[in-house]
Design a protein around this motif. Structure first.
Motif, PDB file in Angstrom:
ATOM      1  N   UNK A  58      50.470  16.217   6.273  1.00 42.71           N
ATOM      2  CA  UNK A  58      51.367  15.549   7.296  1.00 42.71           C
ATOM      3  C   UNK A  58      50.622  15.088   8.617  1.00 42.71           C
ATOM      4  N   UNK A  59      49.626  15.763   8.963  1.00 44.38           N
ATOM      5  CA  UNK A  59      48.659  15.293  10.035  1.00 44.38           C
ATOM      6  C   UNK A  59      48.077  13.743   9.987  1.00 44.38           C
ATOM      7  N   UNK A  60      48.150  13.047   8.884  1.00 42.42           N
ATOM      8  CA  UNK A  60      47.695  11.892   8.863  1.00 42.42           C
ATOM      9  C   UNK A  60      48.785  10.872   8.649  1.00 42.42           C
ATOM     10  N   UNK A  61      50.051  11.357   8.792  1.00 42.70           N
ATOM     11  CA  UNK A  61      51.257  10.225   8.590  1.00 42.70           C
ATOM     12  C   UNK A  61      51.188   9.158   9.104  1.00 42.70           C
ATOM     13  N   UNK A  62      50.611   9.188  10.612  1.00 35.08           N
ATOM     14  CA  UNK A  62      50.692   7.882  11.348  1.00 35.08           C
ATOM     15  C   UNK A  62      49.776   6.750  10.853  1.00 35.08           C
ATOM     16  N   UNK A  63      48.690   7.121   9.965  1.00 36.89           N
ATOM     17  CA  UNK A  63      47.916   6.397   9.181  1.00 36.89           C
ATOM     18  C   UNK A  63      48.479   6.105   7.902  1.00 36.89           C
ATOM     19  N   UNK A  64      48.719   7.007   6.994  1.00 32.86           N
ATOM     20  CA  UNK A  64      49.304   6.881   5.588  1.00 32.86           C
ATOM     21  C   UNK A  64      50.463   7.750   5.509  1.00 32.86           C
ATOM     22  N   UNK A  65      51.386   6.760   5.434  1.00 28.21           N
ATOM     23  CA  UNK A  65      52.985   7.156   5.392  1.00 28.21           C
ATOM     24  C   UNK A  65      52.829   7.965   4.128  1.00 28.21           C
ATOM     25  N   UNK A  66      54.028   8.599   4.054  1.00 26.31           N
ATOM     26  CA  UNK A  66      54.232   9.669   2.731  1.00 26.31           C
ATOM     27  C   UNK A  66      54.421   8.576   1.608  1.00 26.31           C
ATOM     28  N   UNK A  67      55.236   7.629   1.857  1.00 23.43           N
ATOM     29  CA  UNK A  67      55.431   6.758   0.626  1.00 23.43           C
ATOM     30  C   UNK A  67      54.147   6.030  -0.001  1.00 23.43           C
ATOM     31  N   UNK A  68      52.958   5.969   0.797  1.00 27.61           N
ATOM     32  CA  UNK A  68      51.796   5.551   0.130  1.00 27.61           C
ATOM     33  C   UNK A  68      50.907   6.739  -0.457  1.00 27.61           C
ATOM     34  N   UNK A  96      42.989   8.293  -7.280  1.00 34.37           N
ATOM     35  CA  UNK A  96      42.931   7.551  -5.853  1.00 34.37           C
ATOM     36  C   UNK A  96      44.186   6.741  -5.768  1.00 34.37           C
ATOM     37  N   UNK A  97      44.368   6.629  -4.512  1.00 30.15           N
ATOM     38  CA  UNK A  97      45.979   5.758  -4.020  1.00 30.15           C
ATOM     39  C   UNK A  97      45.816   4.618  -4.457  1.00 30.15           C
ATOM     40  N   UNK A  98      47.042   4.005  -4.721  1.00 31.26           N
ATOM     41  CA  UNK A  98      47.145   2.488  -4.905  1.00 31.26           C
ATOM     42  C   UNK A  98      46.946   1.900  -3.749  1.00 31.26           C
ATOM     43  N   UNK A  99      46.360   0.670  -3.702  1.00 30.40           N
ATOM     44  CA  UNK A  99      46.491  -0.117  -2.201  1.00 30.40           C
ATOM     45  C   UNK A  99      44.965   0.297  -1.736  1.00 30.40           C
ATOM     46  N   UNK A 135      40.546   0.714  -2.260  1.00 30.00           N
ATOM     47  CA  UNK A 135      39.620   0.521  -3.171  1.00 30.00           C
ATOM     48  C   UNK A 135      38.879   1.776  -4.050  1.00 30.00           C
ATOM     49  N   UNK A 136      39.839   2.689  -4.032  1.00 30.39           N
ATOM     50  CA  UNK A 136      39.127   3.814  -4.820  1.00 30.39           C
ATOM     51  C   UNK A 136      38.261   4.839  -4.165  1.00 30.39           C
ATOM     52  N   UNK A 137      37.831   4.660  -2.962  1.00 28.50           N
ATOM     53  CA  UNK A 137      36.916   5.398  -2.387  1.00 28.50           C
ATOM     54  C   UNK A 137      37.294   5.982  -1.076  1.00 28.50           C
ATOM     55  N   UNK A 138      38.533   6.032  -0.801  1.00 27.02           N
ATOM     56  CA  UNK A 138      38.979   6.653   0.319  1.00 27.02           C
ATOM     57  C   UNK A 138      40.149   7.627   0.069  1.00 27.02           C
ATOM     58  N   UNK A 139      40.247   8.663   0.977  1.00 21.09           N
ATOM     59  CA  UNK A 139      41.496   9.520   0.760  1.00 21.09           C
ATOM     60  C   UNK A 139      42.817   8.771   0.879  1.00 21.09           C
TER      61      UNK A 139
END
Length: 246
Positions: free
Chosen positions: A198-208, A237-240, A242-246
């Motif tokens: 939840x602490x990173x929702x401003x940068x990564x919304x839950x839907x992502x 890794x998360x869609x969207x 490049x596979x190298x980031x949380x």
């Protein structure tokens, strides 16, 4: 309880990924030892597991960072074998390395690295017994790591270090025990849609974020593998990205 019932210990079972995995095992009729720190949340998760079809549920409310916690968990597992050890408990603390508080460093290594090591070490006799009894299935250790243990993230160096150690621990276990039918996989996802993120929702919304259901699906598949296949780590890794980031 019959000898045919599979049993598992699941840490971090009261919320998030651990709860999702516990409920999935319950739906498959497993006998569960659920572990978490909050007794009220744990009791709720246990009731949900019973309702979902678990053959038996025991609860251990304990802070796994305590020195004697692992021994207490293994002693509470009411079986002479353990088909799966699911290590989903963890803690994270984001901050730059410059001035990083040592007490936050110590807490993360105690819970994310030391506790899994102790639980694996103390559970090995039970895991080996399960592997001998079910030679076509073996026994599994599933450790929830993080993509941060594979690829560096700013402000998450300490958290990533604890998870990198967890990945190495699983590889070491496989090197020593996979010939005995006991295998381990470190599952290393990017941000998963749980309250821990939840602490990173401003940068990564839950839907992502990665859904908990995807982690549960992956773990179910790993548990169904024969002991002749070893998956040291599984990175999601998360869609969207490049596979190298949380």
């Amino acid at each position: 309880m019959t000898a045919q019932v599979k049993s598992a210990v699941v840490t971090g079972a009261s919320r998030g990924i651990g709860r999702g995995i516990a409920l999935a095992l319950a739906r498959r009729g497993w006998s569960l030892t659920l572990v978490a720190r909050d007794p009220a949340r744990l009791a709720t998760a246990a009731a949900e597991a019973q309702a979902a079809g678990a053959s038996h549920v025991d609860c251990v409310d304990v802070d796994l960072s305590a020195p004697d916690a692992a021994a207490a968990v293994v002693a509470a597992h009411a079986h002479d074998a353990m088909d799966a050890l699911v290590l989903a408990a963890g803690v994270g603390s984001a901050a730059p390395l410059d001035g990083y508080p040592i007490h936050r460093y110590d807490k993360q290594f105690a819970l994310n690295t030391r506790a899994p090591f102790m639980l694996i070490r103390d559970s090995l006799p039970l895991l080996r017994t399960a592997a001998r009894r079910r030679p076509t299935h073996g026994a599994k250790v599933i450790a929830l790591a993080s993509i941060g243990g594979v690829y560096a993230e700013p402000t998450l160096a300490v958290y990533g270090a604890t998870k990198a150690a967890l990945l190495a621990l699983c590889r070491g276990l496989n090197a020593e025990e996979s010939g005995n039918g006991v295998t381990a996989t470190a599952v290393a996802p990017g941000y998963v849609d749980t309250d821990m993120s939840a602490w990173v929702h401003d940068e990564v919304p839950p839907a992502e974020m990665i859904p908990v259901a995807d982690l549960v699906t992956a773990v179910n598949a790993l548990l169904d593998l024969s002991p002749r296949s070893v998956v040291n780590e599984l990175v999601l890794s998360r869609a969207g990205t490049r596979g190298y980031a949380a």
